[in-house]
Structures are given as C-alpha cells and as structure tokens.
Scaffold this active site. Structure first.
Site, short mmCIF file in Angstrom:
data_model
loop_
_atom_site.label_atom_id
_atom_site.label_comp_id
_atom_site.label_asym_id
_atom_site.label_seq_id
_atom_site.Cartn_x
_atom_site.Cartn_y
_atom_site.Cartn_z
N PHE A 141 0.85 -1.19 0.00
CA PHE A 141 0.00 0.00 0.00
C PHE A 141 0.89 1.25 0.00
O PHE A 141 1.92 1.27 0.69
CB PHE A 141 -0.88 -0.04 1.25
CG PHE A 141 -1.99 0.97 1.25
CD1 PHE A 141 -3.17 0.71 0.58
CD2 PHE A 141 -1.85 2.17 1.91
CE1 PHE A 141 -4.20 1.64 0.59
CE2 PHE A 141 -2.88 3.10 1.92
CZ PHE A 141 -4.05 2.84 1.25
N ASP A 214 1.13 -5.15 8.74
CA ASP A 214 -0.03 -4.32 8.48
C ASP A 214 -1.23 -5.24 8.25
O ASP A 214 -1.25 -6.02 7.28
CB ASP A 214 0.21 -3.41 7.27
CG ASP A 214 -0.89 -2.36 7.12
OD1 ASP A 214 -2.06 -2.66 7.46
OD2 ASP A 214 -0.58 -1.24 6.67
N TYR A 239 -11.62 1.21 9.49
CA TYR A 239 -12.82 1.48 8.68
C TYR A 239 -13.08 0.44 7.60
O TYR A 239 -14.03 0.57 6.84
CB TYR A 239 -12.75 2.88 8.06
CG TYR A 239 -11.49 3.20 7.30
CD1 TYR A 239 -11.30 2.74 6.00
CD2 TYR A 239 -10.48 3.94 7.89
CE1 TYR A 239 -10.13 3.03 5.31
CE2 TYR A 239 -9.30 4.25 7.20
CZ TYR A 239 -9.14 3.79 5.92
OH TYR A 239 -7.98 4.06 5.24
N LYS A 240 -12.24 -0.59 7.47
CA LYS A 240 -12.48 -1.61 6.44
C LYS A 240 -13.31 -2.73 7.05
O LYS A 240 -14.48 -2.52 7.36
CB LYS A 240 -11.14 -2.09 5.88
CG LYS A 240 -10.44 -0.98 5.09
CD LYS A 240 -9.02 -1.31 4.71
CE LYS A 240 -8.39 -0.13 3.97
NZ LYS A 240 -6.93 -0.13 4.06
N ARG A 386 -11.61 -5.03 -8.00
CA ARG A 386 -11.56 -5.66 -6.67
C ARG A 386 -12.97 -5.92 -6.17
O ARG A 386 -13.80 -5.00 -6.13
CB ARG A 386 -10.89 -4.74 -5.65
CG ARG A 386 -9.41 -4.62 -5.75
CD ARG A 386 -8.82 -4.08 -4.46
NE ARG A 386 -9.56 -2.96 -3.87
CZ ARG A 386 -9.23 -2.37 -2.72
NH1 ARG A 386 -8.18 -2.82 -2.03
NH2 ARG A 386 -9.92 -1.35 -2.26
C1 LIG Z 1 -6.23 0.99 4.10
C2 LIG Z 1 -4.78 0.85 4.35
C3 LIG Z 1 -4.07 1.86 4.97
C4 LIG Z 1 -4.79 3.12 5.34
O1 LIG Z 1 -4.01 4.05 5.94
P1 LIG Z 1 -4.68 5.34 6.59
O2 LIG Z 1 -3.53 6.07 7.10
O3 LIG Z 1 -5.58 4.85 7.72
O4 LIG Z 1 -5.44 6.04 5.53
C5 LIG Z 1 -2.72 1.66 5.21
N1 LIG Z 1 -2.10 0.51 4.84
C6 LIG Z 1 -2.77 -0.49 4.23
C7 LIG Z 1 -2.08 -1.75 3.85
C8 LIG Z 1 -4.13 -0.35 3.96
O5 LIG Z 1 -4.79 -1.31 3.34
#
Ligand SMILES: *Cc1c(COP(=O)(O)O)cnc(C)c1O
Length: 427
Positions: A141, A214, A239-240, A386
């Site tokens: 990410f 993560d 939030y996921k 996705r």
């Molecule tokens: C969704 C996600 C994030 C989100 O980061 P925020 O700082 O909360 O916006 C970070 N890393 C991964 C792997 C994600 O899937």
C-alpha cells in the site's frame, strides 16, 4: 437493478441457474447467515467494497447520537471521567485484541494506519541500532512504502523492497546480518494474497530482525494470530472489515515483551506517564499507552467501539470459513461464466484473504458499469477489479448476482461506453 438480464441463453443460463441454486443452498446452511441483519445495507445493492469502507452496523447511529447529544452536549468536559473518554483508546484496543490474537493490553486505538506505521517502524528500528536494512514488499500500500522510505531517511537506514518469495535467498546472501525491521501487509490490498505471517516472522527473527505487520486487509475477515506467530508490532485500519466508519481511527499493537523498551517518535502528552502533571519533560507511560500521541477523535473512536460489537459472539474460524466459501464460489463462477477475465487472487484457500481481484484491460470502466447495475466493487491501478467479500454481511447469492452482472456488462459492451472515461477522485 439487482440481477442482470441474461443475454447469452442456452447452456449458459442453465449453468447460472445451477449457480444460484448452489448459492441459495450455501446461504440456507450458513451458520452465520443471521449476522447480515446487524447491518444497514442499501436495498437492491450488492456491496462488495467492505474491504474499502465497511458497512454501517444497525445500532451505531443511535450510539453516535447518544455520544453527541448526551456525552458532548450535556455532560461536556465531565465526560472525560464520567464516560471514561480518557481510557477509550485502550478500551477499544482491548476489543480489537481478540480479532488480532493478542492480549487486551497489547493494542491501542489511535491516529491513522499511516501514522501508526510511522510510530511502530521508528520504534522497531531504534531497537536495532546496529542494523541498516528495512525490508518492505514492492507493491505494498502506498503509505506503507512511503513511510518506510521516510523512516529510512530519518534514521539513516536503507530500504530493500523484497517479495516474500525473495526473502530466503536475500537473507542467505547477507541480508541476515543487516536486517533491522521487516514490514509486510498480511493481505495484499491489490491481489488479495494472504502472506504466511508465521513463516516470514520466524525468518526475520532467525536473522535477528523485528517485524511490523499491516493487518488492514486481514483483521475482521481472516483470523490473525499475532501472539502465535511471535509478532513484535502490528498496525491496522478501523474502517475496512472492522466497520468503524469513514476515517475511523486505526490501531497499533506492541507485544508486551517490547512495550517498555519502545521509544516512539510522536511524543505527545496523552502518551506521557503523568499527563495531568503537565511536566516540561517527556516520560513515556508504561505499557501500550506510550503509543498514544494527542487527543483521540472521540466521535469516531466511540463509533468504532460500538461497531466492534458486531463481532460479539462471532466465531472467527467460522467467519473465515464463510469468507473462503464466498471467494471460492466467486472464483468458480467467474471461471465458468466469464473465462476471458483473469482471476489474480490465489486459488489456494490458505493463500487468499477475503477479496477476489480480476484483471481486465478496461477494469475502471467495468467497475463503473457494475456500479450502475448495483454491484459495488472498486478499481485499483492499473487493471484490477476488486470484489471485497466482507464475511459478516455478504451472501453467496450476492456473489452470483455480481458475476451475472459482470457477464452482462461485458456482453453488452457497457464498459465501452464513452460515459466511463476518467477515474473519479476516489475510485
Ligand atoms: C487501508 C490501508 C491503509 C490506510 O491508511 P490510513 O492512514 O488509515 O489512511 C494503510 N495501509 C494499508 C495496507 C491499507 O490497506
């Protein structure tokens, strides 16, 4: 529109009728089928973006209103004590703990995933001062990649981007002596691949390094056993799959054995040992509390706390079984009905998270056309569709509806229409 018209007829429609019957049978026999009623979902829509923004639990609006009207509106500043706002980050962390396989005092909810990753990576790298290399997977990410680079820059370290498959060879070729910290995503946000947390952690530890996982795309859908794998640090998203609402705060995990050795870089007053002494010098609080920085976003934090009740009484192994059953059905049905689309997600259950990614040269337009048919997935660069399968509320029949809609979009050439030209700001 909830179901796509059948445009191919003949044996295709027979196969599809059989798929819907199989899905209905699976839903009827599903021990977790009642969980969907814990959510408010728009009528006539198939929501397959719960890996991006989780659905709204039924009881959350009233709880948020209570927080706003009574706690904020009436009890005002007294709520810090009266409603224990002060300890809410640790209290909500304790609720997340079961989902990630650690003890209640090893998690705190705070900040965003990006910020928590920064805190955890700096803390971990400082625990390995004589080792130069930070390892991250290529294609992780964006925040994860950017934050690793920033930490390397700040602490004068070096980044190596290595696929999990490249790790054993690299370790044997000299990385082992230099590995400070390895950070990977448990589930790849693009492909939905689930990495072997226990094996990768063991390899990093054998070399003398530390790990930061993560969990943004696994916790809440895939059982996570951080303690079993001996993980040092972890971060993840609220939030996921945790359904905490847009912009919900994230969490950070520090194994108890490390907590009092941790020096994280965002030394705010709420992580101080005696915050209300208002001292001029920072002294970290004992335990997980030192991972806090500033005041928590209480409206979001308490919405997340309420939302996490949807996991109450839910057997996480059963939830995983349901998620795998959904993704297996989706893959089988795509293979049968939309064979021209490549399934990117691993077919082996043990290597798959709770989403299925499909490759198509016009993926963005296909996603838009699917949304116009009431099937909400999302697009990721460069060519991925996705489809997130949040096992708390997605049904097998939804999977069939989604694949039928995909077949219909491609048959009708809807994705070739000029009204789907450029990606939206949020895709
Ligand atoms: C969704 C996600 C994030 C989100 O980061 P925020 O700082 O909360 O916006 C970070 N890393 C991964 C792997 C994600 O899937």
């Amino acid at each position: 529109v909830t179901t796509a018209p059948d445009r191919s007829g003949g044996s295709g429609s027979g196969r599809r009728g059989a798929a819907r019957e199989r899905a209905e049978r699976l839903d009827a026999a599903d021990p977790l089928r009642a969980l969907r009623a814990r959510f408010l979902l728009p009528e006539g829509q198939v929501y397959l973006a719960g890996n991006s923004l989780g659905a709204l639990p039924v009881h959350v609006p009233a709880r948020v209103e209570e927080v706003v009207r009574r706690q904020w509106g009436a009890d005002l500043v007294g709520s810090w004590n009266l409603h224990d706002w002060w300890r809410a980050p640790e209290r909500v962390g304790a609720r997340v703990a079961r989902l990630v396989g650690v003890a209640a005092d090893e998690v705190v909810v705070a900040d965003s995933t990006s910020v928590n990753l920064f805190k955890a990576l700096v803390a971990a790298a400082r625990m390995r001062p004589d080792r130069r290399v930070l390892v991250v997977e290529p294609g992780n990410f964006p925040s994860d990649l950017y934050v690793v680079d920033a930490v390397a820059d700040l602490l004068d370290r070096e980044v190596r981007r290595l696929e999990p498959a490249e790790l054993p060879g690299a370790l044997a070729a000299g990385l082992a002596e230099q590995l400070a910290v390895l950070t990977y995503s448990h589930v790849d946000y693009r492909t939905g691949e689930l990495h072997d947390m226990a094996a990768i952690t063991a390899a990093a530890h054998a070399a003398g390094g530390l790990v930061v996982w993560d969990l943004s795309h696994s916790a809440g859908a895939v059982p996570v056993d951080l303690a079993g794998a001996g993980v040092d640090f972890a971060v993840g998203c609220g939030y996921k799959y945790l359904c905490g609402g847009p912009g919900a705060p994230a969490y950070v995990v520090v194994a108890r054995r490390h907590q009092n050795a941790v020096h994280q870089p965002l030394t705010g007053w709420t992580g101080h040992a005696r915050p209300f002494a208002m001292e001029d010098r920072y002294e970290p609080a004992p335990g997980i509390t030192r991972m806090r920085a500033g005041s928590p976003p209480l409206l979001s934090l308490l919405a997340l706390e309420a939302a996490l009740e949807v996991f109450d009484g839910v057997d996480l192994a059963a939830l995983r079984a349901r998620g795998l059953s959904l993704s297996r059905l989706l893959i089988d049905f795509v293979d049968a009905v939309v064979p021209e689309v490549e399934v990117v997600t691993p077919r082996q259950d043990a290597r798959r998270g709770s989403q299925v990614s499909l490759r198509h040269p016009r993926a963005y337009a296909v996603v838009r056309a699917l949304i116009d048919r009431g099937v909400v997935g999302d697009f990721r660069e460069p060519d991925l569709i996705r489809l997130g399968l949040a096992p708390l509320y997605v049904r097998h029949v939804d999977v069939v509806t989604a694949v039928e809609a995909l077949r219909a979009v491609l048959d009708a050439g809807e994705h070739q229409q000029p009204r789907y030209p450029q990606p939206h700001v949020v895709t």
